[in-house]
Design a protein around this motif. Sequence first.
Motif, PDB file in Angstrom:
ATOM      1  N   ASN A  86      -2.694   0.232   5.249  1.00 54.31           N
ATOM      2  CA  ASN A  86      -3.434  -0.896   4.687  1.00 54.31           C
ATOM      3  C   ASN A  86      -4.740  -0.471   4.038  1.00 54.31           C
ATOM      4  O   ASN A  86      -5.272  -1.167   3.174  1.00 54.31           O
ATOM      5  CB  ASN A  86      -3.730  -1.931   5.778  1.00 54.31           C
ATOM      6  N   VAL A 139      -4.729   2.035  -0.141  1.00 49.25           N
ATOM      7  CA  VAL A 139      -4.856   1.559  -1.516  1.00 49.25           C
ATOM      8  C   VAL A 139      -5.509   0.175  -1.499  1.00 49.25           C
ATOM      9  O   VAL A 139      -5.201  -0.643  -0.644  1.00 49.25           O
ATOM     10  CB  VAL A 139      -3.463   1.470  -2.187  1.00 49.25           C
ATOM     11  N   SER A 140      -6.403  -0.076  -2.438  1.00 45.50           N
ATOM     12  CA  SER A 140      -7.034  -1.389  -2.525  1.00 45.50           C
ATOM     13  C   SER A 140      -6.041  -2.375  -3.122  1.00 45.50           C
ATOM     14  O   SER A 140      -5.533  -2.167  -4.214  1.00 45.50           O
ATOM     15  CB  SER A 140      -8.289  -1.307  -3.402  1.00 45.50           C
ATOM     16  N   ILE A 141      -5.745  -3.466  -2.393  1.00 43.68           N
ATOM     17  CA  ILE A 141      -4.763  -4.464  -2.830  1.00 43.68           C
ATOM     18  C   ILE A 141      -5.465  -5.794  -3.105  1.00 43.68           C
ATOM     19  O   ILE A 141      -6.250  -6.282  -2.290  1.00 43.68           O
ATOM     20  CB  ILE A 141      -3.689  -4.677  -1.750  1.00 43.68           C
ATOM     21  N   SER A 165       0.821  -1.197   0.000  1.00 36.25           N
ATOM     22  CA  SER A 165       0.000   0.000   0.000  1.00 36.25           C
ATOM     23  C   SER A 165       0.859   1.252   0.000  1.00 36.25           C
ATOM     24  O   SER A 165       0.581   2.221  -0.718  1.00 36.25           O
ATOM     25  CB  SER A 165      -0.920   0.001   1.231  1.00 36.25           C
ATOM     26  N   SER A 219       2.299   1.846  -3.423  1.00 35.34           N
ATOM     27  CA  SER A 219       1.324   2.406  -4.346  1.00 35.34           C
ATOM     28  C   SER A 219       1.195   3.917  -4.162  1.00 35.34           C
ATOM     29  O   SER A 219       1.099   4.669  -5.135  1.00 35.34           O
ATOM     30  CB  SER A 219      -0.043   1.742  -4.146  1.00 35.34           C
TER      31      SER A 219
END
Length: 217
Positions: A79, A82-84, A39, A42
């Motif tokens: 966490n 950003v969408s992981i 995250s 990113s």
Amino acid sequence: MIKHHLDDDMLQQYAAGTLGEGWSVAVATHLALCPACRSKLSVLESIGGYFIESETTDEADVSQSWESLKAKIDASQINRAVSIEKRTNPDLTFPEPLKTYIHEAGGLKWRKLGRGAAQMIIPTGDETTTLRLLKIPAGQPVPEHSHRGLELTLVLDGSFSDEVSSFARGDIEMADDSLMHQPKADVGKDCICLAVTEAPLRFKSRFMRFIQPALGI
């Protein structure tokens, strides 16, 4: 839960594409295991893209903007930043890209170091570092040593403890010539690590220094 992460400087260099291959393999392998660092990466990549697109030339403004943004990153729960996408094989001991490097080297081939310990040198095109897997038997220490440069150790399985802290799967330990330590695998399970070094270790034991060339470590 991963407690020991990549430092900001190394993560920024990775995002900028300026790390050597040996370091990059270790960083990418840690990222495969660590949602927090993925995250953060990113966000760093987004920041880098913003500065490139805006063509900012005033260094003072860049520095001020970076420090402000970095403070926001550090203060947030990364966490959720950003969408992981979740990994499909979370229990895999050797995640990508390490798995591919091992495959291209002919598969996992341990070379005995003595007292149950073993290593595997992983070939790369980077002549400035050595990338290796290390296996330390459960409950056993490695010889006490310091370093002739930076060493990055990433735990892939099991855990170990030293004078600094305890490290489990996914944890990173960064060491330099200021640290004299004796990592010891915790009881119950062998510890498998991925290590990157800039130079041979500096062993405290005269005997270890004598046999060091034969061990290649």
